[in-house]
Design a protein around this motif. Structure first.
Motif, mmCIF file in Angstrom:
data_model
loop_
_atom_site.group_PDB
_atom_site.id
_atom_site.type_symbol
_atom_site.label_atom_id
_atom_site.label_comp_id
_atom_site.label_asym_id
_atom_site.label_seq_id
_atom_site.Cartn_x
_atom_site.Cartn_y
_atom_site.Cartn_z
ATOM 1 N N VAL A 256 36.726 -44.530 16.593
ATOM 2 C CA VAL A 256 36.084 -44.202 18.010
ATOM 3 C C VAL A 256 34.746 -43.605 18.044
ATOM 4 O O VAL A 256 34.709 -42.455 17.462
ATOM 5 C CB VAL A 256 36.987 -43.585 19.065
ATOM 6 C CG1 VAL A 256 36.413 -43.084 20.435
ATOM 7 C CG2 VAL A 256 38.451 -44.199 19.250
ATOM 8 N N GLU A 257 33.582 -44.029 18.706
ATOM 9 C CA GLU A 257 32.398 -43.418 18.710
ATOM 10 C C GLU A 257 32.022 -43.026 20.051
ATOM 11 O O GLU A 257 32.074 -43.779 20.785
ATOM 12 C CB GLU A 257 31.210 -44.196 17.923
ATOM 13 C CG GLU A 257 29.849 -43.481 17.642
ATOM 14 C CD GLU A 257 28.668 -44.245 16.943
ATOM 15 O OE1 GLU A 257 28.151 -43.682 16.141
ATOM 16 O OE2 GLU A 257 28.875 -45.601 17.017
ATOM 17 N N LEU A 258 31.391 -41.979 20.043
ATOM 18 C CA LEU A 258 30.970 -41.376 21.411
ATOM 19 C C LEU A 258 29.332 -41.353 21.357
ATOM 20 O O LEU A 258 28.968 -40.961 20.193
ATOM 21 C CB LEU A 258 31.372 -39.901 21.506
ATOM 22 C CG LEU A 258 32.797 -39.414 21.610
ATOM 23 C CD1 LEU A 258 33.218 -38.138 21.724
ATOM 24 C CD2 LEU A 258 33.788 -40.430 22.376
ATOM 25 N N VAL A 259 28.785 -41.821 22.068
ATOM 26 C CA VAL A 259 27.437 -42.026 22.371
ATOM 27 C C VAL A 259 26.705 -41.540 23.593
ATOM 28 O O VAL A 259 27.389 -41.941 24.451
ATOM 29 C CB VAL A 259 26.575 -43.580 21.943
ATOM 30 C CG1 VAL A 259 25.261 -43.500 21.966
ATOM 31 C CG2 VAL A 259 27.576 -44.056 21.057
ATOM 32 N N LEU A 260 26.130 -40.193 23.466
ATOM 33 C CA LEU A 260 25.575 -39.737 24.632
ATOM 34 C C LEU A 260 24.221 -40.433 24.967
ATOM 35 O O LEU A 260 23.404 -40.130 23.900
ATOM 36 C CB LEU A 260 25.357 -38.392 24.552
ATOM 37 C CG LEU A 260 24.862 -37.500 25.856
ATOM 38 C CD1 LEU A 260 26.126 -37.403 26.759
ATOM 39 C CD2 LEU A 260 24.391 -36.180 25.478
ATOM 40 N N VAL A 261 23.941 -40.941 26.156
ATOM 41 C CA VAL A 261 22.624 -41.529 26.592
ATOM 42 C C VAL A 261 21.882 -40.852 27.703
ATOM 43 O O VAL A 261 22.921 -40.545 28.467
ATOM 44 C CB VAL A 261 22.832 -43.152 26.940
ATOM 45 C CG1 VAL A 261 23.314 -43.783 25.563
ATOM 46 C CG2 VAL A 261 23.738 -43.200 27.827
#
Ligand code: OSB
Ligand code: MG
Length: 359
Positions: free
Chosen positions: A6-11
């Protein structure tokens, strides 16, 4: 087939126009995207509707990041259910990513999975508080010209009856509503009754979220229907609000109610009670917008939602842009899962941070 990471990506995307509400002014959309990577190479995407600061509800991005990283994602990878209270928007983002992964594998669209009955939905727009009435009128003019079928105006004490009356006078036939984001108290009932002659579709969330009885008392004094947003956090409280007469209209946001299962339960009870409903928004990027669009295709969503086109928010969305046609409708997506994915380059441009949980 299982989940491998599971990858978290803050945009962080600049908003084309600052969005001012009674709880603060948003100049950017900061969001956590959740990527669920399958061991078969298929990916699912979800978006957390939380903002940078805990102003609309208790959740905020730094907290949601930790909850996802330390509790929710590890539990999903271990195949267990996390023992975490609250954090409904964080939980919804992961749930949505996992569901998207599953539906892409099954080649079923989210709208079909939810029992959607429409291939186009009717769109509204939510307009922020402006510096003055002229600027507000200019905004309303633009979105009416773009075809939007309901214009919602944010209000707060000091910016309510007067600007809304000016909009009503300039647009006598427009479907108009207002949203206070809990900025008033029960003592403001007399003042809020000043909205009654303006022919609004509804007054959204005038009082704090736990004021169920006070909303019922206010509704008894007003002709304008009350619509609840912040208050409606579960099927249980939605049922209570309707039975108490605290609202006559429901705004459903999947993140606020803790996920798709809860949203479906609310949808079904609202339909059983014959209450009009619409799909709310949280200035989502294309990933969250796709989920809202699929929800809004369900039979109970009878009023125009805050499901606006990408160009109402961003110079460039993360996905292919969502567009509203001249008749104020938007096409429901029929591709597998949510039907869109981030465009690599667009995502890279706005990525602040990434974190991989799992291998
Ligand atoms: O109260 O509906 C709200 C945006 C952020 C937080 C709360 C709300 C909103 C909106 C914008 O009204 C809706 C949208 O265009 O996504
Ligand atoms: Mg609202």
């Amino acid at each position: 087939m299982s989940l491998s990471a599971v990858e978290l990506v803050l945009v962080r995307l600049p908003l084309l126009r600052p969005f001012r509400t009674s709880f603060g002014t948003l100049t950017h959309k900061e969001a956590i995207l959740v990527r669920a990577a399958g061991d078969d190479g298929v990916e699912g995407w979800g978006e957390c509707a939380v903002a940078e600061d805990p102003l609309y509800s208790e959740e905020w991005n730094a907290g949601a990041w930790m909850i996802l990283r330390d509790y929710l994602a590890p539990a999903a990878l271990a195949g267990t259910s996390p023992s975490v209270k609250g954090h409904p928007m964080a939980a919804t983002a992961l749930e949505a990513a996992l569901l998207d992964l599953r539906l892409r594998r099954e080649e079923v669209s989210l709208a079909a999975h939810l029992g959607g009955v429409r291939d186009r939905i009717v769109c509204g727009v939510s307009l922020g508080i402006e510096e003055d009435v002229d600027q507000l009128l200019e905004q309303v003019r633009r979105f009416v010209a773009d075809g939007y079928r309901r214009i919602k105006l944010k209000i707060e004490p000091g910016w309510d009856v007067e600007p809304v009356r000016a909009v009503r006078e300039a647009f006598p036939d427009a479907a108009l509503s207002v949203d206070a984001n809990a900025a008033y108290g029960p003592e403001d009932a007399g003042h809020l009754a000043g909205l009654d002659p303006l022919g609004l579709d509804y007054l959204e969330q005038p009082l704090p979220k736990d004021h169920l009885l006070a909303h019922a008392d206010l509704q008894a004094r007003l002709e304008t229907p009350i619509c609840l947003d912040e208050t409606l956090t579960s099927p249980h409280v939605t049922e209570e609000a309707i039975r108490l007469g605290a609202c006559r209209i429901v705004n459903l946001k999947v993140g606020r109610v803790g996920g798709i299962g809860s949203a479906r339960a609310i949808h079904d009870l609202v339909v059983r009670r014959g209450v009009p409903m619409w799909c709310g928004g949280m200035l989502e990027t294309g990933i969250g917008r796709a989920v809202n669009l699929a929800l809004a295709a369900m039979p109970g969503f009878t009023l125009p939602g805050d499901t606006s086109g990408s160009d109402r928010y961003f110079e460039r969305d993360l996905t292919e842009p969502f567009t509203v046609d001249a008749d104020g409708t938007m096409a429901v997506l029929d591709g597998p899962g949510i039907g869109v994915s981030p465009i690599d380059e667009a995502l890279r441009e706005v990525t602040v941070r990434r974190h991989l949980v799992g291998t």
